[in-house]
Enzyme design. Structure first.
Site: not given
Ligand SMILES: *Cc1c(COP(=O)(O)O)cnc(C)c1O
Length: 469
Positions: A113
């Site tokens: 993120k």
């Molecule tokens: C947010 C997250 C996801 C999922 O990603 P999306 O964009 O919601 O599909 C997967 N793995 C981790 C470690 C995350 O923080």
């Protein structure tokens, strides 16, 4: 470039108009009116670029209301070796037989993120300053999103963050990552309750439109178009590293929750990047796997939402999914409004038509899911065979990638977090603690800045009013 709503509102809006927005006024999500096409000559020219320059080229196709020199400065400030650990920013790790991991989690909070949130912090600060405005970001988190948002917004002019988290319920590492921030513009509020209580408070505060306007409340949730756009870049960066000959196909496997990460892959593919398959991987919360197998989208209730060892994918509905459905149904906003507005609200599910279902394959999607036992086995096998320790979310992706991999087409698995964030599952799989990246040793012992509060909406509003920017 103008942006429109997936539910049909075609009021022309530019990038800066939607940057600080959540949903469109009609309840839809924003999408560009078309996907710019990247031809072979452009692909060839981009191949030699560094990550920040590549990001500038891609973002420029969607952002025409920020002067190019300013946009170049913002991305150059974001995608640096200092923030993301390597000059490549998203280096590939070869696991053998044409399977690769693309490292997306070397940013400040050790999850993918950061790739988008770090850019969002710089874009928000720039745009607010340009308008002479301030913003108070309100959010609820159970882990990754909140810490990524706080690390992106810390020290930013004109921005305060109010992040609600369930008191004592995040991992010690996650608590340390958030509560350890001493920046005056970051406010951690630990709510005596569970994540849903935090979420309910955010909804209640946001539903008070007068308060929301007076206190200039905003969000940074995963439906933000700028976040999605920032994620398109690493599909190109991964492609250039895995494929030597421009035009040759590649597959991506993506651990998915709210469909944000893989939706960026859909955008990259729609721009002409030669992606053959977009392989969507879920854990036991298989809402999306079910859709891509059957054409039926059925959201889950609380009792049906499993708490798993890949917790960032524990979702009951996928907030970005509407963007893909809009393209799938031929960009018919009225139809999307009926599916997501009426049918979902009335029945908790909808099914696309047979003809639409038949079109899914033409968008390259395939899917699969995994269990806790699958994650442990995948973490163990990867450590034994390649000497690489992966986190449980990445394990969900790699498990499904191995099922769908065909020789001759490189398979890139997006690595979404560092194993250090999910130590207990690593201990269960490998019998030892994962290594901590340099600089993260002993963070649990650092001083903390957090206010513990009851799950009480008026009290939280009062707190915001007293500390707002
Ligand atoms: C947010 C997250 C996801 C999922 O990603 P999306 O964009 O919601 O599909 C997967 N793995 C981790 C470690 C995350 O923080």
């Amino acid at each position: 470039m103008n942006y429109l709503s997936t539910r049909g509102d075609r009021t022309p809006r530019r990038f800066s108009d939607i940057l600080l927005e959540g949903l469109a006024p009609d309840g839809g999500l924003y999408l560009p009116e078309r996907y710019p096409q990247v031809d072979g000559a452009t692909l060839k020219r981009w191949r030699g670029l560094g990550y920040a320059d590549l990001a500038f080229e891609i973002l420029s196709l969607y952002i025409d209301d920020i002067p190019p020199a300013d946009l170049r400065m913002l991305v150059a400030r974001t995608y640096t070796k200092e923030i993301f650990g390597t000059a490549e920013i998203t280096p590939l790790v070869a696991l053998g037989n044409g399977v690769f991991l693309e490292a997306l989690s070397n940013g400040p909070t050790l999850a993918f993120k950061d790739m988008a949130m770090q850019l969002l912090g710089n874009l928000f600060e720039y745009e607010l300053e340009r308008r002479g405005q301030t913003l108070n970001i309100l959010g609820a988190t159970s882990g990754d999103t909140g810490s990524a948002a706080e690390h992106a917004m810390r020290g930013k002019h004109g921005i305060r963050v109010f992040m609600l988290s369930p008191h004592g319920r995040m991992s010690p590492f996650q608590q340390a990552q958030m509560y350890g921030l001493q920046d005056p513009n970051i406010h951690n509020i630990a709510i005596e309750g569970v994540f849903d209580d935090c979420q309910d408070i955010v909804k209640a505060v946001s539903a008070d439109l007068e308060f929301k306007r007076a206190q200039r409340i905003g969000t940074v949730n995963s439906i933000n178009w700028a976040r999605l756009l920032a994620q398109v870049v690493y599909y190109y960066a991964g492609y250039f590293q895995a494929v030597r000959e421009d035009g040759a196909p590649v597959d991506f496997a993506v651990p998915s929750g709210n469909f944000g990460n893989i939706c960026a892959g859909h955008v990259a593919r729609s721009m002409g990047l030669p992606i053959r398959h977009l392989v969507l991987a879920t854990n036991e919360n298989d809402v999306l796997d079910e859709f891509f197998r059957t054409g039926r989208y059925r959201v889950r209730g609380g009792a049906e939402t499993h708490e798993t060892s890949s917790p960032s994918m524990d979702i009951s509905k996928a907030s970005n999914f509407e963007r893909f459905v809009y393209d799938l149904v031929g960009r018919d906003g009225a139809r999307v409004g009926r599916l997501f507005g009426d049918e979902l609200a009335r029945q908790g599910e909808f099914s696309v038509s047979d003809a639409e279902r038949a079109r899914i394959a033409s968008f390259g999607f395939a899917s699969g899911s995994s269990t806790h036992a699958d994650r442990l086995a995948t973490i163990r096998a990867t450590a034994e065979q390649s000497g690489v320790v992966i986190d449980p979310h990445t394990a969900d992706g790699l498990k499904v990638a191995r099922e769908q991999h065909t020789p001759g087409v490189p398979m890139i698995v997006l690595e979404t977090a560092q194993p250090a964030k999910f130590a207990s599952t690593i201990v269960e799989a490998l019998g030892r603690e994962p290594a901590r990246p340099a600089g993260y040793e002993g963070i649990e012992a650092l001083p903390r800045k957090v206010d513990v509060m009851r799950a009480d909406v008026p009290a939280v509003k009062d707190y915001i009013a007293r500390h707002a920017a």
